[in-house]
Design a protein around this motif. Structure first.
Motif, PDB file in Angstrom:
ATOM      1  N   MET A   1      24.243  14.236  67.839  1.00  0.00           N
ATOM      2  CA  MET A   1      22.827  14.158  67.543  1.00  0.00           C
ATOM      3  C   MET A   1      22.314  15.572  67.314  1.00  0.00           C
ATOM      4  SD  MET A   1      19.431  12.936  69.668  1.00  0.00           S
ATOM      5  CE  MET A   1      20.110  11.619  70.548  1.00  0.00           C
ATOM      6  N   SER A   2      21.386  15.693  66.384  1.00  0.00           N
ATOM      7  CA  SER A   2      20.793  17.007  66.145  1.00  0.00           C
ATOM      8  C   SER A   2      19.356  16.847  65.662  1.00  0.00           C
ATOM      9  CB  SER A   2      21.617  17.795  65.125  1.00  0.00           C
ATOM     10  OG  SER A   2      21.584  17.162  63.864  1.00  0.00           O
ATOM     11  N   TYR A   3      18.613  17.923  65.808  1.00  0.00           N
ATOM     12  CA  TYR A   3      17.259  18.010  65.292  1.00  0.00           C
ATOM     13  C   TYR A   3      17.316  18.711  63.941  1.00  0.00           C
ATOM     14  CZ  TYR A   3      15.815  17.044  70.108  1.00  0.00           C
ATOM     15  OH  TYR A   3      15.647  16.478  71.330  1.00  0.00           O
ATOM     16  N   LYS A   4      16.399  18.356  63.050  1.00  0.00           N
ATOM     17  CA  LYS A   4      16.335  19.009  61.744  1.00  0.00           C
ATOM     18  C   LYS A   4      14.886  19.277  61.374  1.00  0.00           C
ATOM     19  CE  LYS A   4      20.548  17.087  59.859  1.00  0.00           C
ATOM     20  NZ  LYS A   4      21.179  16.258  58.850  1.00  0.00           N
TER      21      LYS A   4
ATOM     22  N   THR B   1       9.577  23.807  52.458  1.00  0.00           N
ATOM     23  CA  THR B   1       9.573  23.773  51.004  1.00  0.00           C
ATOM     24  C   THR B   1       8.861  25.009  50.460  1.00  0.00           C
ATOM     25  OG1 THR B   1       9.500  21.364  51.093  1.00  0.00           O
ATOM     26  CG2 THR B   1       8.858  22.372  49.026  1.00  0.00           C
ATOM     27  N   PHE B   2       9.426  25.553  49.373  1.00  0.00           N
ATOM     28  CA  PHE B   2       8.893  26.759  48.728  1.00  0.00           C
ATOM     29  C   PHE B   2       8.790  26.507  47.222  1.00  0.00           C
ATOM     30  CE2 PHE B   2      11.514  27.736  52.358  1.00  0.00           C
ATOM     31  CZ  PHE B   2      10.728  28.588  53.106  1.00  0.00           C
ATOM     32  N   HIS B   3       7.751  27.053  46.611  1.00  0.00           N
ATOM     33  CA  HIS B   3       7.554  26.904  45.167  1.00  0.00           C
ATOM     34  C   HIS B   3       7.796  28.250  44.483  1.00  0.00           C
ATOM     35  CE1 HIS B   3       5.737  22.851  45.353  1.00  0.00           C
ATOM     36  NE2 HIS B   3       5.498  23.239  46.597  1.00  0.00           N
TER      37      HIS B   3
ATOM     38  N   VAL C   1      14.735  24.140  52.286  1.00  0.00           N
ATOM     39  CA  VAL C   1      15.725  24.623  53.237  1.00  0.00           C
ATOM     40  C   VAL C   1      15.622  23.760  54.494  1.00  0.00           C
ATOM     41  CG1 VAL C   1      16.465  26.584  54.645  1.00  0.00           C
ATOM     42  CG2 VAL C   1      15.604  26.970  52.323  1.00  0.00           C
ATOM     43  N   THR C   2      16.740  23.149  54.861  1.00  0.00           N
ATOM     44  CA  THR C   2      16.802  22.300  56.050  1.00  0.00           C
ATOM     45  C   THR C   2      17.627  23.008  57.113  1.00  0.00           C
ATOM     46  OG1 THR C   2      16.699  20.312  54.669  1.00  0.00           O
ATOM     47  CG2 THR C   2      17.479  20.035  56.941  1.00  0.00           C
ATOM     48  N   LEU C   3      17.051  23.157  58.296  1.00  0.00           N
ATOM     49  CA  LEU C   3      17.749  23.749  59.433  1.00  0.00           C
ATOM     50  C   LEU C   3      18.085  22.661  60.439  1.00  0.00           C
ATOM     51  CD1 LEU C   3      15.593  26.936  60.172  1.00  0.00           C
ATOM     52  CD2 LEU C   3      17.443  26.642  58.503  1.00  0.00           C
ATOM     53  N   LYS C   4      19.124  22.902  61.228  1.00  0.00           N
ATOM     54  CA  LYS C   4      19.519  21.936  62.251  1.00  0.00           C
ATOM     55  C   LYS C   4      19.828  22.652  63.550  1.00  0.00           C
ATOM     56  CE  LYS C   4      24.361  22.165  61.117  1.00  0.00           C
ATOM     57  NZ  LYS C   4      25.569  21.534  60.677  1.00  0.00           N
ATOM     58  N   ALA C   5      19.708  21.912  64.637  1.00  0.00           N
ATOM     59  CA  ALA C   5      20.064  22.439  65.957  1.00  0.00           C
ATOM     60  C   ALA C   5      20.393  21.274  66.872  1.00  0.00           C
ATOM     61  CB  ALA C   5      18.920  23.259  66.544  1.00  0.00           C
TER      62      ALA C   5
ATOM     63  N   LEU D   1      20.241  31.932  59.880  1.00  0.00           N
ATOM     64  CA  LEU D   1      19.520  30.680  60.077  1.00  0.00           C
ATOM     65  C   LEU D   1      20.511  29.533  60.220  1.00  0.00           C
ATOM     66  CD1 LEU D   1      16.740  31.143  57.364  1.00  0.00           C
ATOM     67  CD2 LEU D   1      16.595  31.617  59.810  1.00  0.00           C
ATOM     68  N   PRO D   2      20.220  28.566  61.082  1.00  0.00           N
ATOM     69  CA  PRO D   2      21.116  27.429  61.261  1.00  0.00           C
ATOM     70  C   PRO D   2      20.939  26.392  60.142  1.00  0.00           C
ATOM     71  CG  PRO D   2      19.249  27.206  62.727  1.00  0.00           C
ATOM     72  CD  PRO D   2      19.093  28.537  62.022  1.00  0.00           C
ATOM     73  N   VAL D   3      21.245  26.805  58.926  1.00  0.00           N
ATOM     74  CA  VAL D   3      20.981  25.985  57.748  1.00  0.00           C
ATOM     75  C   VAL D   3      21.960  24.814  57.669  1.00  0.00           C
ATOM     76  CG1 VAL D   3      22.346  27.523  56.256  1.00  0.00           C
ATOM     77  CG2 VAL D   3      20.635  26.049  55.246  1.00  0.00           C
ATOM     78  N   ALA D   4      21.417  23.640  57.402  1.00  0.00           N
ATOM     79  CA  ALA D   4      22.221  22.431  57.237  1.00  0.00           C
ATOM     80  C   ALA D   4      22.365  22.077  55.765  1.00  0.00           C
ATOM     81  CB  ALA D   4      21.575  21.257  57.972  1.00  0.00           C
ATOM     82  N   LYS D   5      21.323  22.384  54.980  1.00  0.00           N
ATOM     83  CA  LYS D   5      21.306  21.968  53.576  1.00  0.00           C
ATOM     84  C   LYS D   5      20.268  22.793  52.833  1.00  0.00           C
ATOM     85  CE  LYS D   5      19.827  17.916  50.944  1.00  0.00           C
ATOM     86  NZ  LYS D   5      19.365  16.528  51.075  1.00  0.00           N
ATOM     87  N   ALA D   6      20.548  23.051  51.555  1.00  0.00           N
ATOM     88  CA  ALA D   6      19.565  23.667  50.667  1.00  0.00           C
ATOM     89  C   ALA D   6      19.474  22.809  49.416  1.00  0.00           C
ATOM     90  CB  ALA D   6      19.966  25.091  50.307  1.00  0.00           C
ATOM     91  N   ALA D   7      18.273  22.626  48.918  1.00  0.00           N
ATOM     92  CA  ALA D   7      18.053  21.859  47.692  1.00  0.00           C
ATOM     93  C   ALA D   7      17.233  22.693  46.728  1.00  0.00           C
ATOM     94  CB  ALA D   7      17.340  20.544  47.993  1.00  0.00           C
ATOM     95  N   PHE D   8      17.541  22.549  45.447  1.00  0.00           N
ATOM     96  CA  PHE D   8      16.850  23.297  44.397  1.00  0.00           C
ATOM     97  C   PHE D   8      16.370  22.303  43.354  1.00  0.00           C
ATOM     98  CE2 PHE D   8      15.967  26.189  41.023  1.00  0.00           C
ATOM     99  CZ  PHE D   8      15.736  27.408  41.623  1.00  0.00           C
TER     100      PHE D   8
END
Length: 135
Positions: A1-4, A8-10, A36-40, A115-122
């Protein structure tokens, strides 16, 4: 289990793809969105994955300095030298600056910042998005 969490940036940018047969072979611009999605596994002392303001400050600074209102080109693109010579702000990539490559660039940059990055989307357009996360 993790938190996310996700921020969002323009940004606005131009690009051109080499060795591509289609509209993107021509220099053109986009109003893009970066996520940018972070997880912990555990929350920090403030009961957060990370403060949104801190995440925003770190990523927005990098995006503003490197991609926003820049022309993003592959280093092999002949336009790169010409635009730089004319004083135009460019960001050069090793590969064609597709949405997929830019998503990976954002992910790798966030990871390099610690940063504890889980995913990046563009998001290249409101209906076209590429994402990256290592499996």
């Amino acid at each position: 289990m993790s938190y996310k969490i996700k921020k969002t940036f323009h940004l606005a940018y131009g690009h051109r793809l080499l060795n591509y047969n289609g509209k993107c072979e021509n220099l053109h611009g986009h109003n893009g969105v970066v996520e940018v999605t972070l997880k912990a596994a555990e929350l920090n002392g403030e009961k957060m994955v990370m403060d949104f303001t801190e995440l925003g400050r770190k990523m927005k600074t990098w995006l503003d300095d490197n991609l926003d209102h820049k022309v993003i080109l592959c280093k092999a693109n002949p336009l790169a030298a010409l635009l730089k010579k004319e004083g135009q702000a460019c960001f050069l990539t090793d590969e064609n600056p597709t949405a997929e490559i830019l998503a990976r660039l954002v992910f790798d940059t966030a990871a390099a910042m610690g940063l504890p990055v889980a995913k990046a989307a563009f998001w290249e357009t409101p209906t076209s998005v590429a994402s990256y996360r290592p499996d």
